[in-house]
Write a protein that holds these residues in place. Structure first.
Motif, PDB file in Angstrom:
ATOM      1  N   GLU A 275       0.865  -1.188   0.000  1.00 11.61           N
ATOM      2  CA  GLU A 275       0.000   0.000   0.000  1.00 11.61           C
ATOM      3  C   GLU A 275       0.901   1.238   0.000  1.00 11.61           C
ATOM      4  N   ILE A 276       1.296   1.684  -1.161  1.00 11.28           N
ATOM      5  CA  ILE A 276       2.171   2.850  -1.259  1.00 11.28           C
ATOM      6  C   ILE A 276       1.359   4.114  -0.981  1.00 11.28           C
ATOM      7  N   PRO A 277       1.797   4.941  -0.048  1.00  8.36           N
ATOM      8  CA  PRO A 277       1.040   6.169   0.257  1.00  8.36           C
ATOM      9  C   PRO A 277       0.948   7.093  -0.958  1.00  8.36           C
ATOM     10  N   ASP A 278      -0.165   7.772  -1.069  1.00  6.98           N
ATOM     11  CA  ASP A 278      -0.344   8.741  -2.162  1.00  6.98           C
ATOM     12  C   ASP A 278       0.773   9.776  -2.172  1.00  6.98           C
ATOM     13  N   ALA A 279       1.272  10.129  -0.994  1.00  5.88           N
ATOM     14  CA  ALA A 279       2.318  11.150  -0.922  1.00  5.88           C
ATOM     15  C   ALA A 279       3.578  10.712  -1.652  1.00  5.88           C
ATOM     16  N   GLU A 280       3.884   9.410  -1.631  1.00  3.71           N
ATOM     17  CA  GLU A 280       5.072   8.918  -2.338  1.00  3.71           C
ATOM     18  C   GLU A 280       4.880   8.992  -3.849  1.00  3.71           C
ATOM     19  N   LEU A 281       3.670   8.722  -4.305  1.00  6.25           N
ATOM     20  CA  LEU A 281       3.393   8.828  -5.736  1.00  6.25           C
ATOM     21  C   LEU A 281       3.398  10.292  -6.170  1.00  6.25           C
ATOM     22  N   ASP A 282       2.890  11.172  -5.314  1.00  6.52           N
ATOM     23  CA  ASP A 282       2.938  12.607  -5.623  1.00  6.52           C
ATOM     24  C   ASP A 282       4.394  13.084  -5.704  1.00  6.52           C
ATOM     25  N   ASP A 283       5.231  12.605  -4.796  1.00  5.00           N
ATOM     26  CA  ASP A 283       6.640  12.982  -4.806  1.00  5.00           C
ATOM     27  C   ASP A 283       7.321  12.507  -6.083  1.00  5.00           C
ATOM     28  N   LEU A 284       7.004  11.296  -6.523  1.00  2.34           N
ATOM     29  CA  LEU A 284       7.558  10.776  -7.771  1.00  2.34           C
ATOM     30  C   LEU A 284       7.210  11.691  -8.936  1.00  2.34           C
ATOM     31  N   ARG A 285       5.938  12.054  -9.053  1.00  2.00           N
ATOM     32  CA  ARG A 285       5.522  12.921 -10.161  1.00  2.00           C
ATOM     33  C   ARG A 285       6.199  14.287 -10.087  1.00  2.00           C
ATOM     34  N   ALA A 286       6.348  14.804  -8.869  1.00  2.00           N
ATOM     35  CA  ALA A 286       7.008  16.108  -8.712  1.00  2.00           C
ATOM     36  C   ALA A 286       8.478  16.028  -9.129  1.00  2.00           C
ATOM     37  N   ARG A 287       9.154  14.957  -8.747  1.00  2.00           N
ATOM     38  CA  ARG A 287      10.557  14.795  -9.124  1.00  2.00           C
ATOM     39  C   ARG A 287      10.703  14.668 -10.639  1.00  2.00           C
ATOM     40  N   LEU A 288       9.806  13.909 -11.251  1.00  2.00           N
ATOM     41  CA  LEU A 288       9.854  13.775 -12.709  1.00  2.00           C
ATOM     42  C   LEU A 288       9.686  15.138 -13.376  1.00  2.00           C
ATOM     43  N   GLY A 289       8.810  15.954 -12.826  1.00  2.00           N
ATOM     44  CA  GLY A 289       8.583  17.273 -13.406  1.00  2.00           C
ATOM     45  C   GLY A 289       9.760  18.215 -13.249  1.00  2.00           C
ATOM     46  N   ARG A 290      10.639  17.954 -12.277  1.00  2.00           N
ATOM     47  CA  ARG A 290      11.792  18.825 -12.037  1.00  2.00           C
ATOM     48  C   ARG A 290      13.083  18.274 -12.660  1.00  2.00           C
ATOM     49  N   THR A 291      12.975  17.226 -13.452  1.00  2.00           N
ATOM     50  CA  THR A 291      14.181  16.599 -13.998  1.00  2.00           C
ATOM     51  C   THR A 291      15.027  17.594 -14.783  1.00  2.00           C
ATOM     52  N   ARG A 292      16.315  17.611 -14.516  1.00  2.00           N
ATOM     53  CA  ARG A 292      17.256  18.367 -15.344  1.00  2.00           C
ATOM     54  C   ARG A 292      17.858  17.375 -16.342  1.00  2.00           C
ATOM     55  N   TRP A 293      17.509  17.566 -17.606  1.00  2.00           N
ATOM     56  CA  TRP A 293      17.887  16.600 -18.628  1.00  2.00           C
ATOM     57  C   TRP A 293      19.305  16.857 -19.150  1.00  2.00           C
ATOM     58  N   PRO A 294      20.011  15.815 -19.528  1.00  2.00           N
ATOM     59  CA  PRO A 294      21.326  16.006 -20.152  1.00  2.00           C
ATOM     60  C   PRO A 294      21.164  16.459 -21.598  1.00  2.00           C
ATOM     61  N   ALA A 295      22.280  16.839 -22.191  1.00  2.00           N
ATOM     62  CA  ALA A 295      22.265  17.149 -23.624  1.00  2.00           C
ATOM     63  C   ALA A 295      21.901  15.893 -24.409  1.00  2.00           C
ATOM     64  N   ARG A 296      21.273  16.116 -25.547  1.00  2.00           N
ATOM     65  CA  ARG A 296      20.896  14.997 -26.415  1.00  2.00           C
ATOM     66  C   ARG A 296      22.154  14.299 -26.948  1.00  2.00           C
ATOM     67  N   GLU A 297      22.034  12.984 -27.115  1.00  2.00           N
ATOM     68  CA  GLU A 297      23.114  12.227 -27.752  1.00  2.00           C
ATOM     69  C   GLU A 297      23.369  12.781 -29.153  1.00  2.00           C
ATOM     70  N   ASN A 298      24.585  12.678 -29.650  1.00  2.00           N
ATOM     71  CA  ASN A 298      24.879  13.226 -30.986  1.00  2.00           C
ATOM     72  C   ASN A 298      25.098  12.136 -32.028  1.00  2.00           C
ATOM     73  N   VAL A 299      24.411  11.008 -31.811  1.00  2.00           N
ATOM     74  CA  VAL A 299      24.382   9.916 -32.790  1.00  2.00           C
ATOM     75  C   VAL A 299      22.927   9.515 -32.987  1.00  2.00           C
ATOM     76  N   PRO A 300      22.599   8.880 -34.110  1.00  2.00           N
ATOM     77  CA  PRO A 300      21.196   8.581 -34.392  1.00  2.00           C
ATOM     78  C   PRO A 300      20.724   7.230 -33.849  1.00  2.00           C
ATOM     79  N   ASP A 301      21.467   6.628 -32.936  1.00  2.00           N
ATOM     80  CA  ASP A 301      21.128   5.291 -32.456  1.00  2.00           C
ATOM     81  C   ASP A 301      21.360   5.209 -30.953  1.00  2.00           C
ATOM     82  N   TRP A 302      21.454   3.969 -30.419  1.00  2.00           N
ATOM     83  CA  TRP A 302      21.610   3.748 -28.988  1.00  2.00           C
ATOM     84  C   TRP A 302      23.073   3.531 -28.593  1.00  2.00           C
ATOM     85  N   SER A 303      24.024   3.812 -29.464  1.00  2.00           N
ATOM     86  CA  SER A 303      25.415   3.459 -29.206  1.00  2.00           C
ATOM     87  C   SER A 303      26.032   4.256 -28.061  1.00  2.00           C
ATOM     88  N   GLN A 304      25.471   5.427 -27.724  1.00  2.00           N
ATOM     89  CA  GLN A 304      25.950   6.198 -26.578  1.00  2.00           C
ATOM     90  C   GLN A 304      25.103   5.960 -25.324  1.00  2.00           C
TER      91      GLN A 304
END
Length: 372
Positions: free
Chosen positions: A7-36
């Motif tokens: 029984e995961i508390p709603d607060a933990e799921l809310d925290d997950l969504r909040a963290r996802l919304g604050r993600t600082r993303w890296p620069a995009r890979e500079n190849v057209p595939d999964w090699s990096q």
């Protein structure tokens, strides 16, 4: 031994969504595939689904309905799923996952194993979470590698009333299962593996490799050279890795999802093999339990203790075509002399139960028909 209601508390799921919304993303890979590594756009897509439309309560209900339970063994809480067959004479079967998997891998095969078309093939299914994984306890001291885990499983089964049983595993589950065959072989009907580790001695003892075996060796060499950096990190510095995985759900998702591209039998995209919901279900068992570092410790604990001696119990092997640790029947027979069943399915990869649940279930049934 008691039910374990998730029984995961709603607060933990809310925290997950909040963290996802604050993600600082890296620069995009500079190849057209999964090699990096896993592409930025796909991780963003996964995390958008995770934050908006993914339904954890669905998965939570599935786990609880599958006999979610817990018991303490050797001072550690062990979580497991337990599905009893409705058929008399069903064989108890202990099924163990690996990394980056979880008991989620087996949700789609539990019914097929417990209530098959032919009652003679039925199993009582027990699926424990490895120490440091999912809802099992996180060992406070070192020492919980594959060997100690196998010895814990040898206590779990009689505690459930199962004195005679079979065991199945892939990835670390295969390592635990083979070790279990050595420490509790007197109570095992046999084992079934969908990843078979044979070791250099068995390969050399089989003699000069056939053309097919040379191709297997080349495939493994490519995996070792280009796809095993994760293992080097986890077997040497799991704690350092854990800080990022504990703090960033995007990092935890990417660390796992990348393997579903590299290790599944897909047509270029991981969701060719495993649905997005199931992929995120599996990631959730790492995120909700903060298991990034503790699951990685299985590598730190177990690499030094790997035991590649002869396995005397009856054995079945299913060699799925996209398994990352390939083996030939000749090699397997040198380490597993009582090989009762060996088959090469035409599809499937490292996460066979998730990728091909019906085929996986039939492979397990077929193997244990030779041992019951």
């Amino acid at each position: 031994m008691e039910p374990y209601v998730i029984e995961i508390p709603d607060a933990e799921l809310d925290d997950l969504r909040a963290r996802l919304g604050r993600t600082r993303w890296p620069a995009r890979e500079n190849v057209p595939d999964w090699s990096q590594g896993i592409p930025l756009a796909y991780v963003q897509e996964l995390c958008e689904t995770w934050a908006t439309t993914y339904d954890w309560r669905r998965c939570e209900a599935e786990l609880n309905a599958a006999g979610s339970s817990q018991t303490a063994i050797d001072g550690l809480d062990v979580h497991f799923l337990h599905v009893r067959s409705p058929h008399a004479g069903a064989l108890p079967l202990l099924v163990t996952h690996g990394w980056p998997g979880s008991v989620v891998e087996f949700l789609d095969v539990l019914h097929a194993l417990a209530d098959p078309p032919d009652p003679a093939d039925a199993f009582h299914v027990v699926c424990p979470s490895l120490p440091g994984f999912g809802f099992s306890g996180q060992p406070p001291q070192a020492g919980w590698g594959a060997d100690r885990t196998a010895r814990a499983w040898a206590q779990l089964m009689p505690r459930l009333g199962y004195e005679r049983y079979g065991a199945q595993g892939g990835d670390w589950g295969a390592m635990v299962t083979t070790r279990l065959a050595q420490v509790d072989g007197a109570h095992l009907v046999g084992i079934h593996l969908n990843m078979v580790v044979v070791g250099r001695e068995a390969i050399d003892a089989a003699g000069p490799p056939t053309p097919q075996e040379r191709a297997l060796l080349q495939r493994y060499a490519e995996h070792r050279d280009k796809g095993s950096a994760y293992a080097s990190q986890q077997r040497t510095r799991p704690q350092t890795l854990g800080y990022g995985l504990a703090d960033s759900p995007a990092a935890q998702c990417a660390w796992i999802a990348e393997k579903f591209h590299a290790w599944t039998d897909n047509d270029g995209h991981p969701e060719d093999a495993v649905s997005r919901d199931r992929l995120l279900d599996n990631v959730m068992l790492y995120w909700l339990t903060n298991a990034g570092a503790t699951s990685a410790r299985m590598y730190w604990e177990s690499f030094a203790e790997r035991e590649l001696g002869t396995i005397a119990v009856p054995t079945g092997a299913s060699l799925f075509p996209k398994e990352i640790v390939p083996a030939s029947e000749r090699w397997i027979r040198h380490r597993f002399p009582d090989l009762r069943y060996c088959n090469e399915p035409d599809r499937g990869g490292h996460f066979a139960a998730l990728e091909q649940p019906e085929l996986f279930a039939e492979e397990v049934r077929a193997a244990f028909r030779t041992m019951r």
